[in-house]
Motif scaffolding. Structure first.
Motif, PDB file in Angstrom:
ATOM      1  N   TYR A  29     -82.316  33.518 -36.266  1.00  0.00           N
ATOM      2  CA  TYR A  29     -81.064  33.876 -36.943  1.00  0.00           C
ATOM      3  C   TYR A  29     -79.819  33.217 -36.356  1.00  0.00           C
ATOM      4  O   TYR A  29     -78.775  33.204 -37.008  1.00  0.00           O
ATOM      5  N   GLY A  30     -79.905  32.702 -35.163  1.00  0.00           N
ATOM      6  CA  GLY A  30     -78.742  32.086 -34.533  1.00  0.00           C
ATOM      7  C   GLY A  30     -77.929  33.096 -33.751  1.00  0.00           C
ATOM      8  O   GLY A  30     -77.845  34.276 -34.124  1.00  0.00           O
ATOM      9  N   ARG A  32     -74.664  33.587 -33.181  1.00  0.00           N
ATOM     10  CA  ARG A  32     -73.465  34.212 -33.731  1.00  0.00           C
ATOM     11  C   ARG A  32     -73.786  35.254 -34.791  1.00  0.00           C
ATOM     12  O   ARG A  32     -73.126  36.290 -34.882  1.00  0.00           O
ATOM     13  N   ARG A  33     -74.812  35.003 -35.605  1.00  0.00           N
ATOM     14  CA  ARG A  33     -75.209  36.019 -36.588  1.00  0.00           C
ATOM     15  C   ARG A  33     -75.754  37.253 -35.879  1.00  0.00           C
ATOM     16  O   ARG A  33     -75.433  38.395 -36.260  1.00  0.00           O
ATOM     17  N   VAL A  34     -76.546  37.032 -34.843  1.00  0.00           N
ATOM     18  CA  VAL A  34     -77.081  38.153 -34.059  1.00  0.00           C
ATOM     19  C   VAL A  34     -75.945  38.945 -33.420  1.00  0.00           C
ATOM     20  O   VAL A  34     -75.967  40.179 -33.395  1.00  0.00           O
ATOM     21  N   GLU A  35     -74.924  38.251 -32.922  1.00  0.00           N
ATOM     22  CA  GLU A  35     -73.792  38.911 -32.289  1.00  0.00           C
ATOM     23  C   GLU A  35     -73.066  39.836 -33.274  1.00  0.00           C
ATOM     24  O   GLU A  35     -72.762  40.995 -32.951  1.00  0.00           O
ATOM     25  N   ILE A  36     -72.787  39.337 -34.467  1.00  0.00           N
ATOM     26  CA  ILE A  36     -72.018  40.119 -35.445  1.00  0.00           C
ATOM     27  C   ILE A  36     -72.837  41.278 -35.994  1.00  0.00           C
ATOM     28  O   ILE A  36     -72.354  42.414 -36.081  1.00  0.00           O
ATOM     29  N   VAL A  37     -74.091  41.013 -36.370  1.00  0.00           N
ATOM     30  CA  VAL A  37     -74.950  42.086 -36.890  1.00  0.00           C
ATOM     31  C   VAL A  37     -75.193  43.136 -35.807  1.00  0.00           C
ATOM     32  O   VAL A  37     -75.157  44.343 -36.074  1.00  0.00           O
ATOM     33  N   THR A  97     -64.555  44.414 -36.573  1.00  0.00           N
ATOM     34  CA  THR A  97     -65.596  43.478 -37.003  1.00  0.00           C
ATOM     35  C   THR A  97     -65.011  42.103 -37.299  1.00  0.00           C
ATOM     36  O   THR A  97     -65.587  41.074 -36.920  1.00  0.00           O
ATOM     37  N   ALA A 101     -66.022  38.698 -35.425  1.00  0.00           N
ATOM     38  CA  ALA A 101     -66.494  37.529 -36.166  1.00  0.00           C
ATOM     39  C   ALA A 101     -65.593  36.327 -35.919  1.00  0.00           C
ATOM     40  O   ALA A 101     -66.079  35.202 -35.732  1.00  0.00           O
ATOM     41  N   ASP A 109     -71.025  27.288 -30.803  1.00  0.00           N
ATOM     42  CA  ASP A 109     -72.421  27.469 -30.414  1.00  0.00           C
ATOM     43  C   ASP A 109     -72.511  27.736 -28.916  1.00  0.00           C
ATOM     44  O   ASP A 109     -72.118  26.893 -28.109  1.00  0.00           O
TER      45      ASP A 109
END
Length: 269
Positions: A29-30, A32-37, A97, A101, A109
């Motif tokens: 998932y990468g 940054r996506r993991v961080e936000i979710v 949030t 983000a 990255d």
């Protein structure tokens, strides 16, 4: 001995399994996506769920609720007050949030060498237990200091009337009221004290999430209006009632500055 060995092997197996799943999640998932979710999941599970349980206690367990509620029924907020509070908290959560983000996108990255010293560490390698414990304790200390001074600043008359008075609408607070605040206060007293210490320490995100979860559960609890956690809520409940003591979260800074005792000063309205 066999039981001990089996227990060790079980813990060791779990650690390896978790490390593999974590590495796979990041690769899939990468970062940054993991961080936000992950931020949204922690916010939901550690704040909204316990806050909802505390608010629902009068219906779920009325006798238990009545026995442990600090303030009497006439002082409790109405259903309309709680609905209004929920909308303000949703707005503030959206603000948190968006900030998370935005910072994640600006950081780029985390695998790039140029970004390895910026913000949280989001990497497949897990933090050691010693590093986790060190950063968790330092983050709690940093949050206590930052929250105490920002909160006390907001009680200065010029800032109280225009900003902090919003939060003190609830003289008998409920759990959701922990994040019922003016946007400026939400940034200064809620977001920064939690977000800044792990950023400065360059903590692993798997340290930041448990720290954030602990603080959110703590703040929901001390605003809950219930005294069943060794008087944890009584200190902050008294702050909402008297206004001029118990500015900190854990009581350490109040002890240092002598603000853990009620002083006879004129209240700012």
């Amino acid at each position: 001995m066999n039981t001990t060995i089996a227990s060790f092997l079980s813990v060791d197996t779990f650690a390896h399994t978790f490390a593999d799943r974590w590495a796979t999640t990041l690769a899939t998932y990468g970062a940054r996506r993991v961080e936000i979710v992950g931020f949204l999941v922690v916010q939901t599970l550690a704040f909204w769920v316990p806050a909802g349980i505390y608010i629902a206690l009068p219906w779920i367990a009325p006798q238990f609720s009545e026995r442990h509620k600090i303030q009497p029924a006439p002082k409790q907020p109405t259903a309309a007050d709680i609905r209004h509070c929920a909308w303000i908290v949703i707005r503030n959560n959206a603000m948190s949030t968006a900030l998370t983000a935005g910072l994640a996108l600006l950081a780029g990255d985390p695998a790039d060498e140029a970004n390895k010293l910026l913000g949280l560490r989001i990497e497949a390698k897990l933090p050691t237990l010693a590093e986790f414990a060190r950063d968790f304790v330092l983050c709690c200390a940093g949050r206590e200091i930052l929250f105490y001074y920002s909160h006390r600043l907001l009680h200065q008359p010029r800032f109280y009337r225009t900003i902090h008075k919003t939060h003190h609408k609830f003289l008998a607070p409920v759990a959701l009221a922990a994040q019922y605040a003016h946007p400026v206060e939400h940034l200064l007293a809620n977001i920064l004290p939690i977000g800044l210490p792990p950023l400065l320490l360059h903590s692993h995100i798997l340290t930041y999430w448990p720290f954030m979860a602990f603080i959110l559960v703590e703040t929901a609890t001390v605003h809950s209006g219930y005294d069943f956690f060794d008087n944890a809520a009584k200190m902050h409940d008294l702050h909402h009632e008297k206004f001029n003591l118990n500015y900190g979260a854990f009581g350490l800074m109040d002890y240092v500055h002598g603000t853990n005792k009620l002083k006879r000063t004129k209240r700012v309205d």
